[in-house]
Design a protein around this motif. Structure first.
Motif, PDB file in Angstrom:
ATOM      1  N   LEU A  66       0.820  -1.200   0.000  1.00  0.00           N
ATOM      2  CA  LEU A  66       0.000   0.000   0.000  1.00  0.00           C
ATOM      3  C   LEU A  66       0.862   1.260   0.000  1.00  0.00           C
ATOM      4  CD1 LEU A  66      -2.648  -1.094   2.658  1.00  0.00           C
ATOM      5  CD2 LEU A  66      -2.721  -1.411   0.178  1.00  0.00           C
ATOM      6  N   LEU A  67       0.464   2.214  -0.806  1.00  0.00           N
ATOM      7  CA  LEU A  67       1.110   3.526  -0.843  1.00  0.00           C
ATOM      8  C   LEU A  67       0.269   4.484  -0.011  1.00  0.00           C
ATOM      9  CD1 LEU A  67       3.325   5.384  -2.088  1.00  0.00           C
ATOM     10  CD2 LEU A  67       1.696   5.855  -3.939  1.00  0.00           C
ATOM     11  N   SER A  70       0.519   7.836  -8.307  1.00  0.00           N
ATOM     12  CA  SER A  70       0.885   6.603  -7.593  1.00  0.00           C
ATOM     13  C   SER A  70       1.446   5.537  -8.518  1.00  0.00           C
ATOM     14  CB  SER A  70      -0.340   6.046  -6.856  1.00  0.00           C
ATOM     15  OG  SER A  70      -0.861   6.969  -5.925  1.00  0.00           O
ATOM     16  N   GLN A  71       1.200   5.654  -9.806  1.00  0.00           N
ATOM     17  CA  GLN A  71       1.579   4.592 -10.743  1.00  0.00           C
ATOM     18  C   GLN A  71       3.066   4.276 -10.711  1.00  0.00           C
ATOM     19  OE1 GLN A  71       0.131   5.571 -14.647  1.00  0.00           O
ATOM     20  NE2 GLN A  71      -2.024   5.495 -14.044  1.00  0.00           N
ATOM     21  N   ARG A  72       3.903   5.268 -10.485  1.00  0.00           N
ATOM     22  CA  ARG A  72       5.348   5.038 -10.504  1.00  0.00           C
ATOM     23  C   ARG A  72       5.796   4.104  -9.382  1.00  0.00           C
ATOM     24  NH1 ARG A  72       8.355  10.325  -7.956  1.00  0.00           N
ATOM     25  NH2 ARG A  72      10.143   9.073  -8.599  1.00  0.00           N
ATOM     26  N   TYR A  73       4.969   3.971  -8.325  1.00  0.00           N
ATOM     27  CA  TYR A  73       5.328   3.121  -7.186  1.00  0.00           C
ATOM     28  C   TYR A  73       4.748   1.711  -7.308  1.00  0.00           C
ATOM     29  CZ  TYR A  73       6.553   7.658  -5.225  1.00  0.00           C
ATOM     30  OH  TYR A  73       7.107   8.903  -5.013  1.00  0.00           O
ATOM     31  N   SER A  74       3.895   1.476  -8.292  1.00  0.00           N
ATOM     32  CA  SER A  74       3.271   0.163  -8.539  1.00  0.00           C
ATOM     33  C   SER A  74       2.668  -0.459  -7.283  1.00  0.00           C
ATOM     34  CB  SER A  74       4.308  -0.797  -9.146  1.00  0.00           C
ATOM     35  OG  SER A  74       4.812  -0.297 -10.362  1.00  0.00           O
ATOM     36  N   PRO A  75       1.852   0.286  -6.540  1.00  0.00           N
ATOM     37  CA  PRO A  75       1.248  -0.304  -5.345  1.00  0.00           C
ATOM     38  C   PRO A  75       0.032  -1.159  -5.714  1.00  0.00           C
ATOM     39  CG  PRO A  75       0.426   1.916  -5.607  1.00  0.00           C
ATOM     40  CD  PRO A  75       1.397   1.676  -6.751  1.00  0.00           C
ATOM     41  N   ASP A  76      -0.360  -2.028  -4.784  1.00  0.00           N
ATOM     42  CA  ASP A  76      -1.610  -2.766  -4.948  1.00  0.00           C
ATOM     43  C   ASP A  76      -2.800  -1.899  -4.559  1.00  0.00           C
ATOM     44  OD1 ASP A  76      -0.475  -5.360  -5.695  1.00  0.00           O
ATOM     45  OD2 ASP A  76       0.300  -5.378  -3.663  1.00  0.00           O
TER      46      ASP A  76
END
Length: 359
Positions: free
Chosen positions: A123-124, A192-198
């Motif tokens: 999670l981010l 948030s896409q750059r961090y590839s969170p679920d």
């Protein structure tokens, strides 16, 4: 209109496994506690604290710790210990303990709790705080603020993989404090896409507004409200405290309780049971067969039958040797399917998904 179909017999060539974006937490059955010495009494107390932390990581349920069965286990904590040792780090001394997985899991089930698997969503956390002067700030990954430290410590204690954004030039050019405070999710999701969170947590901390007629009833000065978006599933919650530094841990406690309630396997699970899954956006029978293959190759799924198909939706009947919660977790976190939140339905009971593998 959905039509009932005879079971389709599939010849599976090779091994297929749904790709998981989730993170494997590998230290669920161990914990370490800071101690002042290696004295016997302090060692016993530290082992008890470590067992409590382990139970919380595995169950995500604070109520388990209040069980008389757990209380009795804590009095006999050495029965659950596989090994322990001491670790010296700079000026701090820690007791590290490893517990027996089978015994710990049985203890949780006997206490009426459930077990949350080691596969957990990453999670981010977008965290923003408004101070007494109504000025707002976002917290970055390298922040030393107490609220961030408590957030990280709570996540580690509960076995929840989290990260905070870097808030570097890339982030600040994409998302602002106002975006996060107002929960403009399109902007937040893009950043948030750059961090590839679920999943993405948005948490806002601010002062409570007291009722002028009941000032004597004011107990907590600060409040946090949070939302969690995991695929198409949505959770929300809030907490209060006198110290804003405590609210980071409160968010993690609330989030893990919500997630664990969806994914943990309880003592009420049957050895063998049926579960129905519906999958939308399946354009043709070939794609439907691919979805059936995905379901068939999930561990603990003994058999899959396609029982209905129509209007791009398929209905599958699954024969399981585990609780549906474990299968639901694998589906939630797969890259082929996306969980669909149904209005008015408890997200922990949802069995509706959308096919996204070829989009």
């Amino acid at each position: 209109m959905m039509q009932r179909l005879a079971p389709i017999i599939l010849l599976l060539v090779g091994f297929f496994c749904a790709a998981q974006a989730a993170e494997e937490v590998d230290d669920l059955y161990q914990h370490r506690v800071e101690v002042n010495s290696q004295a016997a009494t302090e060692r016993t107390n530290a082992l008890r604290e470590a067992l409590q932390a382990t139970l919380l990581k595995l169950s995500g349920d604070d109520e388990v710790l209040a069980s008389p069965i757990v209380d009795n286990a804590l009095r006999n904590v050495r029965d659950y210990v596989v090994q322990y040792g001491y670790q010296q780090e700079t000026e701090a001394l820690y007791l590290w303990a490893q517990f027996d997985p089978a015994q710990v899991e049985r203890l949780i089930l006997d206490a009426g709790g459930g077990i949350w698997s080691s596969l957990r969503p990453k999670l981010l956390v977008w965290l923003v705080q408004e101070n007494e002067d109504l000025q707002r700030r976002m917290y970055a990954a390298d922040s030393e603020a107490i609220v961030v430290q408590q957030l990280r410590n709570a996540a580690q204690r509960r076995g929840l993989p989290i990260q905070l954004p870097l808030l570097d030039l890339n982030d600040t050019m994409t998302v602002s404090v106002i975006d996060v405070w107002a929960r403009f999710m399109d902007t937040i999701d893009f950043a948030s896409q750059r961090y590839s969170p679920d999943g993405v947590i948005v948490a806002r901390i601010y002062q409570t507004i007291p009722d002028p007629a009941n000032l004597e009833l004011v107990t907590d000065k600060w409040q946090v409200d949070w939302t969690l978006n995991l695929g198409e599933l949505r959770w929300r919650g809030e907490a209060t405290a006198m110290d804003p530094g405590e609210l980071g841990a409160a968010v993690i406690a609330d989030v893990t309780a919500q997630l664990a309630a969806r994914y943990r396997i309880s003592s009420e699970s049957d050895v063998s049971q049926q579960w129905t899954v519906q999958i939308d956006d399946l354009p043709d029978l070939t794609t439907t067969i691919a979805a059936e293959q995905l379901l068939a190759n999930i561990p603990a799924v003994n058999d899959v039958q396609l029982v209905a198909y129509g209007q791009h939706r398929a209905e599958f009947s699954l024969s399981l040797t585990t609780d549906p919660a474990r299968i639901r977790q694998a589906l939630d976190l797969s890259q082929e399917l996306q969980a669909v939140a149904v209005e008015g339905e408890d997200p922990t009971e949802s069995n509706l998904f959308r096919w996204i593998a070829e989009k």
